[in-house]
Design a protein around this motif. Structure first.
Motif, PDB file in Angstrom:
ATOM      1  N   LEU A 195      -9.883  28.142   7.490  1.00  0.00           N
ATOM      2  CA  LEU A 195     -10.299  28.802   8.797  1.00  0.00           C
ATOM      3  C   LEU A 195     -11.734  29.534   8.511  1.00  0.00           C
ATOM      4  O   LEU A 195     -12.416  29.372   9.440  1.00  0.00           O
ATOM      5  CB  LEU A 195      -9.196  29.880   9.149  1.00  0.00           C
ATOM      6  N   ILE A 196     -11.743  30.248   7.395  1.00  0.00           N
ATOM      7  CA  ILE A 196     -13.136  30.859   7.187  1.00  0.00           C
ATOM      8  C   ILE A 196     -14.306  29.873   7.038  1.00  0.00           C
ATOM      9  O   ILE A 196     -15.376  30.337   7.926  1.00  0.00           O
ATOM     10  CB  ILE A 196     -12.989  31.662   5.847  1.00  0.00           C
ATOM     11  N   GLY A 197     -13.815  28.830   6.552  1.00  0.00           N
ATOM     12  CA  GLY A 197     -15.173  27.710   6.444  1.00  0.00           C
ATOM     13  C   GLY A 197     -15.311  27.067   7.861  1.00  0.00           C
ATOM     14  O   GLY A 197     -16.706  27.140   8.313  1.00  0.00           O
ATOM     15  N   ILE A 198     -14.283  26.795   8.522  1.00  0.00           N
ATOM     16  CA  ILE A 198     -14.705  26.469   9.960  1.00  0.00           C
ATOM     17  C   ILE A 198     -15.370  27.217  10.971  1.00  0.00           C
ATOM     18  O   ILE A 198     -16.318  27.105  11.395  1.00  0.00           O
ATOM     19  CB  ILE A 198     -13.296  25.919  10.849  1.00  0.00           C
ATOM     20  N   GLY A 199     -14.627  28.594  10.680  1.00  0.00           N
ATOM     21  CA  GLY A 199     -15.400  29.879  11.696  1.00  0.00           C
ATOM     22  C   GLY A 199     -16.718  29.888  11.298  1.00  0.00           C
ATOM     23  O   GLY A 199     -17.551  30.180  12.225  1.00  0.00           O
ATOM     24  N   GLY A 200     -17.131  29.748  10.077  1.00  0.00           N
ATOM     25  CA  GLY A 200     -18.719  30.009   9.597  1.00  0.00           C
ATOM     26  C   GLY A 200     -19.455  28.785  10.428  1.00  0.00           C
ATOM     27  O   GLY A 200     -20.556  29.380  11.092  1.00  0.00           O
ATOM     28  N   TYR A 201     -18.850  27.586  10.468  1.00  0.00           N
ATOM     29  CA  TYR A 201     -19.393  26.898  11.166  1.00  0.00           C
ATOM     30  C   TYR A 201     -19.690  26.882  12.607  1.00  0.00           C
ATOM     31  O   TYR A 201     -20.468  26.677  13.372  1.00  0.00           O
ATOM     32  CB  TYR A 201     -19.097  25.251  10.955  1.00  0.00           C
ATOM     33  N   ILE A 202     -18.515  27.280  13.351  1.00  0.00           N
ATOM     34  CA  ILE A 202     -18.404  27.629  14.523  1.00  0.00           C
ATOM     35  C   ILE A 202     -19.525  28.570  15.027  1.00  0.00           C
ATOM     36  O   ILE A 202     -20.393  28.543  16.017  1.00  0.00           O
ATOM     37  CB  ILE A 202     -17.033  28.070  14.932  1.00  0.00           C
ATOM     38  N   ILE A 203     -19.396  29.687  14.319  1.00  0.00           N
ATOM     39  CA  ILE A 203     -20.420  30.729  14.766  1.00  0.00           C
ATOM     40  C   ILE A 203     -21.950  30.616  14.601  1.00  0.00           C
ATOM     41  O   ILE A 203     -22.935  30.767  15.478  1.00  0.00           O
ATOM     42  CB  ILE A 203     -20.272  32.149  13.986  1.00  0.00           C
ATOM     43  N   GLU A 204     -22.136  29.642  13.504  1.00  0.00           N
ATOM     44  CA  GLU A 204     -23.491  28.992  13.351  1.00  0.00           C
ATOM     45  C   GLU A 204     -23.974  28.060  14.441  1.00  0.00           C
ATOM     46  O   GLU A 204     -24.941  28.010  14.918  1.00  0.00           O
ATOM     47  CB  GLU A 204     -23.564  28.395  11.983  1.00  0.00           C
ATOM     48  N   ALA A 205     -23.134  27.372  15.078  1.00  0.00           N
ATOM     49  CA  ALA A 205     -23.353  26.315  16.008  1.00  0.00           C
ATOM     50  C   ALA A 205     -23.335  26.924  17.326  1.00  0.00           C
ATOM     51  O   ALA A 205     -24.408  26.558  17.994  1.00  0.00           O
ATOM     52  CB  ALA A 205     -21.792  25.427  16.129  1.00  0.00           C
ATOM     53  N   ILE A 206     -22.730  27.711  17.517  1.00  0.00           N
ATOM     54  CA  ILE A 206     -22.938  28.915  18.802  1.00  0.00           C
ATOM     55  C   ILE A 206     -24.421  29.481  18.822  1.00  0.00           C
ATOM     56  O   ILE A 206     -25.108  29.294  19.796  1.00  0.00           O
ATOM     57  CB  ILE A 206     -21.803  29.836  19.009  1.00  0.00           C
ATOM     58  N   ARG A 207     -24.610  30.139  17.581  1.00  0.00           N
ATOM     59  CA  ARG A 207     -25.863  30.802  17.428  1.00  0.00           C
ATOM     60  C   ARG A 207     -26.952  29.819  17.654  1.00  0.00           C
ATOM     61  O   ARG A 207     -28.138  29.851  18.508  1.00  0.00           O
ATOM     62  CB  ARG A 207     -26.038  31.332  16.106  1.00  0.00           C
ATOM     63  N   LEU A 208     -26.972  28.578  17.047  1.00  0.00           N
ATOM     64  CA  LEU A 208     -27.912  27.613  17.050  1.00  0.00           C
ATOM     65  C   LEU A 208     -28.011  26.974  18.585  1.00  0.00           C
ATOM     66  O   LEU A 208     -29.230  26.810  19.116  1.00  0.00           O
ATOM     67  CB  LEU A 208     -27.651  26.055  16.109  1.00  0.00           C
ATOM     68  N   ASN A 209     -26.799  26.809  19.153  1.00  0.00           N
ATOM     69  CA  ASN A 209     -26.988  26.212  20.617  1.00  0.00           C
ATOM     70  C   ASN A 209     -27.307  27.181  21.583  1.00  0.00           C
ATOM     71  O   ASN A 209     -28.209  27.042  22.356  1.00  0.00           O
ATOM     72  CB  ASN A 209     -25.548  25.933  20.838  1.00  0.00           C
ATOM     73  N   GLU A 210     -27.170  28.410  21.396  1.00  0.00           N
ATOM     74  CA  GLU A 210     -27.770  29.529  22.444  1.00  0.00           C
ATOM     75  C   GLU A 210     -29.129  29.722  22.118  1.00  0.00           C
ATOM     76  O   GLU A 210     -29.866  30.236  23.125  1.00  0.00           O
ATOM     77  CB  GLU A 210     -26.891  30.665  22.179  1.00  0.00           C
ATOM     78  N   THR A 211     -29.532  29.752  20.655  1.00  0.00           N
ATOM     79  CA  THR A 211     -30.902  30.349  20.483  1.00  0.00           C
ATOM     80  C   THR A 211     -31.910  29.024  20.614  1.00  0.00           C
ATOM     81  O   THR A 211     -33.180  29.364  20.757  1.00  0.00           O
ATOM     82  CB  THR A 211     -31.180  30.854  18.849  1.00  0.00           C
ATOM     83  N   GLN A 212     -31.507  27.763  20.445  1.00  0.00           N
ATOM     84  CA  GLN A 212     -32.260  26.655  20.538  1.00  0.00           C
ATOM     85  C   GLN A 212     -33.497  26.886  19.524  1.00  0.00           C
ATOM     86  O   GLN A 212     -34.464  26.339  20.070  1.00  0.00           O
ATOM     87  CB  GLN A 212     -32.729  26.470  21.926  1.00  0.00           C
ATOM     88  N   VAL A 213     -33.167  27.117  18.324  1.00  0.00           N
ATOM     89  CA  VAL A 213     -34.297  27.564  17.569  1.00  0.00           C
ATOM     90  C   VAL A 213     -34.869  26.115  17.055  1.00  0.00           C
ATOM     91  O   VAL A 213     -33.971  25.055  16.796  1.00  0.00           O
ATOM     92  CB  VAL A 213     -33.934  28.327  16.263  1.00  0.00           C
TER      93      VAL A 213
END
Lengths: 425, 281
Positions: free
Chosen positions: A163-181
């Motif tokens: 869950l920790i591993g998956i959670g890390g990817y989730i928050i990374e994905a949300i950040r990348l998606n929202e910030t569109q860096v």
């Protein structure tokens, strides 16, 4: 031009950050206290010095056992699983530490190209981490390793890590998606997940800027829970195993190692030293022996290689180690939780020692406890009779010591009388 | 609490001792204690562990004898009394007197000793002690039981009979090794008995006169019988039969042909005769 950097606290309010730091502090305190508890128990054992020579000799073992994980590799699937999870965990942990130094100490570490490589490496090792955990869960679910314990705790650790591993990817994905860096592709897994969230309305509903705090906090809480649990569970082996392998005294299994000051003492004092008398209470073990029990991962390799265990004798090397570990709080009598039959079942073949991936020396512990049994006069009749014969006549058969040279009769061999030789000298 | 006294005899280890023909004295001497006495001590210590008791060990030794007291320290002994009497080796019959005099000064409930010494196999001391002290005696006891405040002892009689006795205290029991299995006690369990060790130099009563005088200790003397050389007309078998003594009473048994000392002449003659017979045969 703005230098590429990590936006660590993106979308995190001050209040949330404060709660985060409070939880982090609490976690560190719990972790340190847990570690302190165990260290305090180890130090109740008998002192046994470790020299620089011992450490030098052990460095090769550390390289083979900790880094190359040679013994774990002997089981292919499990070896793959453990390398993925352990390397992944270590890399992710280092990554988190770098974030800590970068953000909280304002050190410009995660900047520019380094940051991009950092992101890529962490993503790769993160997915290896998750793959390793999945392998472990599948092996457990299929019960493909009879030696493994299948308690709720064992599975829970794996799910927590997953869950920790998956959670890390989730928050990374949300950040990348929202910030569109622009550098999102340097986090391939996070980028792919972000694209998935974008493409699926349901996922977009679940994983967006508004829900980011929840996922971020849950990831943090789970990670803190894991860190806090470490010193109280078998997960502590990730620290204790390398320490044990590096610092264990180098000597033959079962060998009595007299401290230098002890060997200078009169014979009677040496005899009464508990290095000779053996272990009959928990704190008769040396500190390093007590520490070694905390390195146990409960993998059961010792049991699966032990001929006594496999032939249904009372001995279980794993149970023995865990019993010692669980009874360190007080100076318990060994006999209260380890039966003499268990110790006497050991053939001292050291198959368990050979199999153990964290270099626990079960035989050394057993022989120490056997010496304690002799002191308590708990030993098999024939073994006892043998000791009595040695005491009386100096040989295991009880034959008269004066007959020792009888085999020379009729031969032309010249035998020196050493007592006369000493006189000549 | 029961007050037990165990009598222990210092001896030379009987299994290793050998007569040295060159030095004409006993060789391979090693100080030990009578094994049966140690079994009695083991029983006393086992009883002490189970029921609680005070265990005293009493020894009588010649001051010239090397008695390794420290070997007894491993047992759970409360008190050790060593009686030293000069020339005790030659005057063995004095031992019961010395022990009795000492035992009269203490109020022991139970006195144990081995049934006989492994060196001389006499078994006299317990019997004489019981007589001197006026105590009931059971010898060759192989089992002692204490049940519901009552004492029972078993002794073997002959091959198949086992006699069970009930006895009251005080009593003297001479025991056999099966009374208690000897336990291995590691050397590191040695406790120092310095405070509880009592050495006493004893003197025989003035009116004590020895009826026996010990002269010397030797090996058994051989009887070397010289035979006449058998008639050459006899076959080798018949000559051998004659030499071996199966000649139907015709062997010369006169004292002239018996020697009791090994001398060069005797050895030389025996060598010549054997060589001659071997050549003939």
């Amino acid at each position: 031009m703005e230098v590429v950097h990590r936006d660590t606290m993106w979308n995190i309010s001050t209040t949330t950050a404060i709660i985060f730091y409070l939880l982090a502090t609490l976690t560190v305190v719990i972790f340190l206290y847990g570690g302190y508890r165990r260290v305090r128990l180890w130090t109740r054992g008998r002192k046994e010095s470790v020299g620089w020579q011992d450490i030098k000799q052990n460095m090769n073992s550390v390289w083979q056992m900790v880094f190359q994980q040679k013994k774990i590799k002997e089981d292919r699937a499990y070896g793959l699983m453990h390398r993925f999870t352990s390397y992944g965990f270590v890399i992710l942990f280092i990554g988190t530490v770098l974030v800590f130094f970068d953000y909280d100490f304002n050190l410009p570490i995660l900047r520019g190209t380094f940051y991009l490589i950092y992101e890529f490496v962490l993503d790769i090792f993160g997915i290896l981490f998750i793959i390793g955990l999945c392998i472990a869960l599948i092996i457990r679910a299929r019960k493909q390793r009879a030696r493994l314990k299948h308690s709720v705790a064992d599975s829970s650790f794996l799910w927590l890590l997953l869950l920790i591993g998956i959670g890390g990817y989730i928050i990374e994905a949300i950040r990348l998606n929202e910030t569109q860096v622009a550098h999102a592709v340097w986090s391939p897994i996070g980028y792919a997940l972000a694209e998935l969230f974008n493409a699926n309305p349901l996922l977009a509903l679940l994983f967006n800027q508004d829900t980011y705090v929840f996922w971020w906090m849950s990831h943090a809480v789970l990670a803190f829970a894991l860190i806090a649990l470490i010193p109280y569970t078998k997960l502590f082996h990730f620290l204790t195993a390398p320490i044990h392998i590096l610092f264990k005294p180098v000597r033959r299994t079962g060998e009595l190692s007299l401290a230098d000051d002890l060997s200078q003492l009169p014979l009677e004092n040496i005899y009464t030293s508990n290095q000779i008398t053996g272990v009959s209470k928990i704190y008769d073990f040396s500190r390093w022996q007590l520490l070694s029990t905390d390195a146990c991962t409960e993998c059961g390799r010792c049991d699966s290689h032990c001929p006594a265990y496999l032939s249904e004798k009372p001995l279980s090397p794993r149970a023995l180690i865990l019993n010692i570990r669980e009874h360190m709080q007080e100076n318990y009598e060994i006999a209260q939780f380890i039966a003499a039959e268990e110790l006497q079942s050991c053939t001292t073949c050291a198959a368990c020692v050979r199999a153990c991936p964290v270099s626990i020396n079960h035989v050394d512990l057993i022989l120490s406890m056997r010496r304690g049994l002799i002191r308590k006069q708990v030993l098999e009749t024939e073994a006892e009779n043998t000791l009595l014969r040695i005491e009386a006549q100096g040989n295991i058969w009880g034959k008269p010591w004066s007959a020792r040279a009888d085999w020379l009769r009729g031969s032309n061999l010249q035998v020196k009388d050493l007592s006369k030789v000493e006189e000549e000298i | 609490m029961l007050n037990i006294c165990v009598l222990i005899k210092p001896i030379l280890d009987p299994s290793s001792i050998k007569w040295g023909y060159e030095a004409e004295q006993l060789g391979y001497k090693k100080e030990a204690f009578n094994p049966s006495d140690l079994h009695a001590l083991q029983w006393a210590c086992d009883f002490k562990t189970e029921h609680g008791a005070k265990v005293t060990v009493l020894l009588a030794a010649d001051p010239a004898q090397k008695v390794n007291i420290s070997k007894l320290c491993k047992w759970k002994i409360d008190h050790l009394i060593l009686l030293e009497q000069t020339s005790l080796v030659e005057r063995r019959e004095v031992v019961p007197l010395l022990l009795a005099e000492e035992l009269k000064q203490h109020a022991f409930d139970l006195i144990l000793s081995g049934a006989q010494g492994e060196d001389l196999h006499e078994g006299v001391t317990p019997v004489k002690l019981a007589e001197l002290l006026g105590l009931p005696l059971l010898t060759h006891v192989h089992q002692i039981n204490y049940t519901d405040g009552q004492w029972f002892a078993q002794r073997k009689e002959g091959r198949a009979l086992v006699e069970t006795y009930q006895f009251g205290l005080p009593a003297l029991l001479a025991v056999l090794p099966p009374v208690a299995r000897l336990r291995y006690i590691p050397a590191q369990q040695s406790a120092t008995l310095e405070e509880d060790l009592e050495r006493k130099k004893t003197r025989l009563p003035k009116d004590f006169h020895l009826q026996l005088t010990f002269l010397k200790q030797t090996e058994p003397q051989p009887n070397i019988r010289l035979f006449a050389i058998p008639d050459a007309a006899l076959s080798a078998e018949e000559r051998l039969v004659q030499i071996m003594g199966f000649s139907g009473g015709s062997v010369d048994r006169s004292q002239k042909r018996i020697r009791q000392e090994v001398s060069e002449g005797t050895i030389s003659l025996a060598r010549k005769m054997i060589t001659k017979w071997l050549k003939e045969g």
